[in-house]
Design a protein around this motif. Structure first.
Motif, mmCIF file in Angstrom:
data_model
loop_
_atom_site.group_PDB
_atom_site.id
_atom_site.type_symbol
_atom_site.label_atom_id
_atom_site.label_comp_id
_atom_site.label_asym_id
_atom_site.label_seq_id
_atom_site.Cartn_x
_atom_site.Cartn_y
_atom_site.Cartn_z
ATOM 1 N N PHE A 51 1.169 -0.771 -0.067
ATOM 2 C CA PHE A 51 -0.001 -0.301 0.051
ATOM 3 C C PHE A 51 0.940 1.295 -0.254
ATOM 4 C CE2 PHE A 51 -2.506 -3.224 1.771
ATOM 5 C CZ PHE A 51 -3.488 -3.480 1.444
ATOM 6 N N ARG A 52 0.169 2.357 -0.137
ATOM 7 C CA ARG A 52 1.086 3.734 -0.769
ATOM 8 C C ARG A 52 0.759 3.793 0.718
ATOM 9 N NH1 ARG A 52 0.141 9.125 -1.852
ATOM 10 N NH2 ARG A 52 -1.674 8.490 -2.266
ATOM 11 N N LEU A 53 1.757 4.390 1.845
ATOM 12 C CA LEU A 53 1.883 4.782 3.119
ATOM 13 C C LEU A 53 1.936 5.966 2.869
ATOM 14 C CD1 LEU A 53 3.550 1.736 5.031
ATOM 15 C CD2 LEU A 53 1.121 2.452 4.692
ATOM 16 N N PRO A 54 1.345 7.366 4.220
ATOM 17 C CA PRO A 54 1.693 8.720 3.804
ATOM 18 C C PRO A 54 3.337 8.376 4.088
ATOM 19 C CG PRO A 54 0.256 7.284 6.209
ATOM 20 C CD PRO A 54 0.780 6.694 4.941
ATOM 21 N N GLY A 55 3.356 9.709 2.958
ATOM 22 C CA GLY A 55 4.993 10.217 2.771
ATOM 23 C C GLY A 55 4.773 9.515 1.422
ATOM 24 N N GLU A 56 4.739 8.542 0.912
ATOM 25 C CA GLU A 56 5.154 8.188 0.128
ATOM 26 C C GLU A 56 4.453 8.132 -1.641
ATOM 27 O OE1 GLU A 56 6.687 3.610 1.945
ATOM 28 O OE2 GLU A 56 5.116 3.928 0.827
ATOM 29 N N MET A 57 5.250 8.143 -3.033
ATOM 30 C CA MET A 57 4.875 8.609 -4.103
ATOM 31 C C MET A 57 3.692 7.289 -4.373
ATOM 32 S SD MET A 57 4.929 11.534 -4.129
ATOM 33 C CE MET A 57 4.630 11.473 -6.334
ATOM 34 N N GLU A 58 4.859 6.065 -4.128
ATOM 35 C CA GLU A 58 4.121 4.968 -4.401
ATOM 36 C C GLU A 58 4.201 4.015 -3.662
ATOM 37 O OE1 GLU A 58 7.700 3.337 -7.518
ATOM 38 O OE2 GLU A 58 5.855 4.229 -8.654
ATOM 39 N N PRO A 59 3.576 2.522 -4.380
ATOM 40 C CA PRO A 59 3.614 1.617 -2.534
ATOM 41 C C PRO A 59 5.463 1.081 -2.765
ATOM 42 C CG PRO A 59 1.828 0.825 -4.242
ATOM 43 C CD PRO A 59 2.669 2.082 -4.797
ATOM 44 N N ALA A 60 6.088 0.810 -1.677
ATOM 45 C CA ALA A 60 7.537 0.657 -1.711
ATOM 46 C C ALA A 60 7.305 -1.397 -2.373
ATOM 47 C CB ALA A 60 7.737 0.414 -0.723
ATOM 48 N N GLN A 61 6.277 -1.957 -2.569
ATOM 49 C CA GLN A 61 6.277 -3.055 -3.224
ATOM 50 C C GLN A 61 5.205 -3.023 -3.717
ATOM 51 O OE1 GLN A 61 7.526 -6.870 -1.829
ATOM 52 N NE2 GLN A 61 5.967 -7.515 -2.243
ATOM 53 N N TRP A 62 5.360 -3.714 -4.993
ATOM 54 C CA TRP A 62 3.532 -3.506 -6.265
ATOM 55 C C TRP A 62 3.369 -4.948 -5.700
ATOM 56 C CZ3 TRP A 62 0.875 0.731 -7.582
ATOM 57 C CH2 TRP A 62 1.808 1.352 -7.780
ATOM 58 N N PRO A 63 1.616 -4.712 -5.715
ATOM 59 C CA PRO A 63 1.121 -6.422 -4.813
ATOM 60 C C PRO A 63 1.485 -7.292 -6.580
ATOM 61 C CG PRO A 63 0.197 -4.624 -5.405
ATOM 62 C CD PRO A 63 0.866 -4.688 -5.036
ATOM 63 N N ALA A 64 2.050 -8.553 -6.613
ATOM 64 C CA ALA A 64 1.971 -9.621 -7.188
ATOM 65 C C ALA A 64 0.418 -9.839 -8.004
ATOM 66 C CB ALA A 64 2.311 -10.775 -6.860
ATOM 67 N N ALA A 65 -0.220 -10.191 -8.724
ATOM 68 C CA ALA A 65 -1.302 -10.996 -9.212
ATOM 69 C C ALA A 65 -1.990 -11.558 -7.685
ATOM 70 C CB ALA A 65 -1.776 -10.981 -10.770
ATOM 71 N N GLN A 66 -1.666 -12.097 -7.450
ATOM 72 C CA GLN A 66 -2.444 -13.503 -6.684
ATOM 73 C C GLN A 66 -1.959 -13.686 -5.403
ATOM 74 O OE1 GLN A 66 0.911 -13.326 -8.262
ATOM 75 N NE2 GLN A 66 2.273 -15.689 -7.744
ATOM 76 N N LEU A 67 -1.903 -11.922 -4.477
ATOM 77 C CA LEU A 67 -1.089 -12.149 -3.309
ATOM 78 C C LEU A 67 -2.582 -12.042 -2.972
ATOM 79 C CD1 LEU A 67 0.350 -11.491 -1.286
ATOM 80 C CD2 LEU A 67 0.353 -8.924 -2.034
ATOM 81 N N TYR A 68 -3.791 -11.385 -3.417
ATOM 82 C CA TYR A 68 -4.959 -11.787 -2.198
ATOM 83 C C TYR A 68 -6.283 -12.109 -3.204
ATOM 84 C CZ TYR A 68 -2.751 -6.852 -0.321
ATOM 85 O OH TYR A 68 -2.310 -6.275 0.226
ATOM 86 N N ARG A 69 -5.617 -13.366 -4.019
ATOM 87 C CA ARG A 69 -6.179 -14.558 -4.933
ATOM 88 C C ARG A 69 -6.925 -15.261 -3.487
ATOM 89 N NH1 ARG A 69 -4.132 -14.375 -10.840
ATOM 90 N NH2 ARG A 69 -3.111 -16.405 -9.658
ATOM 91 N N TRP A 70 -7.760 -16.281 -4.389
ATOM 92 C CA TRP A 70 -7.947 -17.630 -3.532
ATOM 93 C C TRP A 70 -6.604 -18.402 -3.605
ATOM 94 C CZ3 TRP A 70 -6.957 -22.428 -5.128
ATOM 95 C CH2 TRP A 70 -6.579 -22.550 -6.456
ATOM 96 N N ASP A 71 -5.584 -18.172 -4.681
ATOM 97 C CA ASP A 71 -5.035 -19.129 -4.384
ATOM 98 C C ASP A 71 -3.207 -18.780 -3.408
ATOM 99 O OD1 ASP A 71 -4.786 -16.850 -6.287
ATOM 100 O OD2 ASP A 71 -3.545 -18.389 -7.638
ATOM 101 N N GLY A 72 -3.222 -17.444 -3.857
ATOM 102 C CA GLY A 72 -2.745 -16.697 -2.459
ATOM 103 C C GLY A 72 -3.003 -16.849 -1.398
#
Length: 399
Positions: free
Chosen positions: A36-57
């Motif tokens: 997630f983009r935390l306060p003070g950041e222009m973008e997230p420190a790590q872009w989430p992978a496609a499977q991170l929040y899917r059922w398989d992840g």
């Protein structure tokens, strides 16, 4: 109000398995926050992978969590299996991130388990655990390089370096504990040896006194043997009695030790249970009230038993003053059924004894009682405080 014992450090209050679970939860939460983009950041420190929040992840996350928790539970009984489970937990969770290396956060649980293995198990087991952890990183990078996948070699080297440092810290803690145990054993041995030397000096004084009496009585008997046979007979009976008492004391001691260092120690002056009241008064004046309770019929004791009983009381009271953190203690002298003397010293303090203090502590008291064929116990009381007990059998002549 009696003082309370200080709380243990947090690292010792929580078992290693609990620390493993806490570190896993913290590292997983940190990994999710970096997407997630935390306060003070222009973008997230790590872009989430496609499977991170899917059922398989989420399935892989649940499975890796189960393995990490199970690894913490097996840490004490099967340390190598615990390390293996946490390694696989990190691999499974990393597979849902889409990164080119095993991140530090995913390997942190393995590092914690590795620390506890190095700190609490044998060197061979700890070295095998370190080899498992480091070789996993090497194999992971090698497989990705052979398949021409993206590889974070620099980040993986940092993870490997921190892993080795954590192992070294655990190994250092293990060596410190072993060294402390060895010192404690050496101190206990030195305390027993010193107490034996002290007993030998005290027995020297007692035996010298008895032999002096024997020599005087024998000389008197030889001078009056022809003119006053009754007095000669009485003198020889006194010689017999004194000789038997001296031999009985020697048999109870069971040991003949070399002479101690030259010079006289003022603390080695003859003493006995008659001096307990004086000891109580001195200790009370110093700020710790000592109550003396006598049970049974008070009678004359052999010098070795009388002296040893006083030393036990003296050392116990000294330990109360130095270590118990209380303002009062009780000394009970119980002359039981004319066949034994029972001692009990209790307090309501911190519940701690001492085995290495100046007066030779619990090890010295246990040695004294053993040489007199008695029984000795020293332990915290269930209701609080500490109790020292000693049972000293009396010779037939005293009974």
């Amino acid at each position: 109000m009696p003082a309370t014992a200080p709380p243990q450090p947090l690292l010792k209050r929580l078992p290693p398995g609990a620390w493993t679970g806490l570190v896993w939860c913290a590292s997983t939460l940190f990994t999710l926050l970096t997407t997630f983009r935390l306060p003070g950041e222009m973008e997230p420190a790590q872009w989430p992978a496609a499977q991170l929040y899917r059922w398989d992840g989420l399935t892989f996350l649940a499975l890796s969590t189960v393995m990490a928790v199970q690894g913490g539970r097996l840490l004490h009984r099967r340390p190598l299996l615990a390390v293996t489970l946490t390694i696989f937990a990190g691999l499974f969770e990393t597979s849902t991130l889409g990164v080119g290396e095993l991140p530090m956060a995913q390997y942190l649980t393995t590092m914690v388990v590795l620390y506890f293995v190095a700190a609490g198990h044998a060197r061979r087991t700890a070295l095998i655990a370190l080899a498992l952890a480091v070789s996993t990183l090497i194999v992971y990078i090698s497989v990705r390089m052979l398949r021409d996948w993206a590889v974070g070699t620099s980040a993986e080297l940092a993870v490997a370096l921190v892993t080795v440092i954590v192992w070294l810290l655990g190994n250092s803690a293990h060596q410190s504990r072993v060294h402390a145990e060895r010192l404690s054993a050496e101190h206990a041995t030195q305390a027993v040896t010193a107490e034996r030397l002290r007993i030998a000096r005290e027995m020297h004084d007692t035996i010298a006194h008895s032999i002096g009496i024997i020599a005087l009585q024998a000389g008197a008997a030889s001078r009056v043997a022809a003119t006053r046979p009754e007095e000669a007979l009485a003198a020889m009976r006194a010689v017999e009695h004194e000789g038997r008492e001296t031999l009985a004391g020697l048999r109870r001691m069971l040991v003949a030790l070399r002479a101690a260092d030259e010079g006289r120690d003022p603390d080695l002056a003859p003493a006995g249970l008659a001096d307990v009241d004086r000891l109580a008064a001195t200790t009370t004046a110093a700020g710790v009230r000592v109550e003396v309770l006598r049970l049974g019929e008070t009678r004359q004791l052999p010098p070795d038993i009388d002296l040893s009983a006083f030393r036990i009381v003296q050392e116990s009271v000294t330990n109360v003053v130095r270590h118990a953190g209380t303002r009062a203690c009780r000394v009970t002298l119980d002359y039981r059924d004319e066949d034994e003397l029972a001692l009990e010293i209790t307090d309501d303090g911190l519940g701690r004894g001492s085995s290495t203090d100046t007066g030779f502590g619990l090890a010295g008291m246990r040695e004294r009682v053993a040489l007199l064929h008695g029984e000795f116990t020293a332990a915290p009381r269930p209701e609080g405080g500490f109790r020292v007990t000693a049972r000293l059998p009396l010779p037939v002549a005293v009974r």
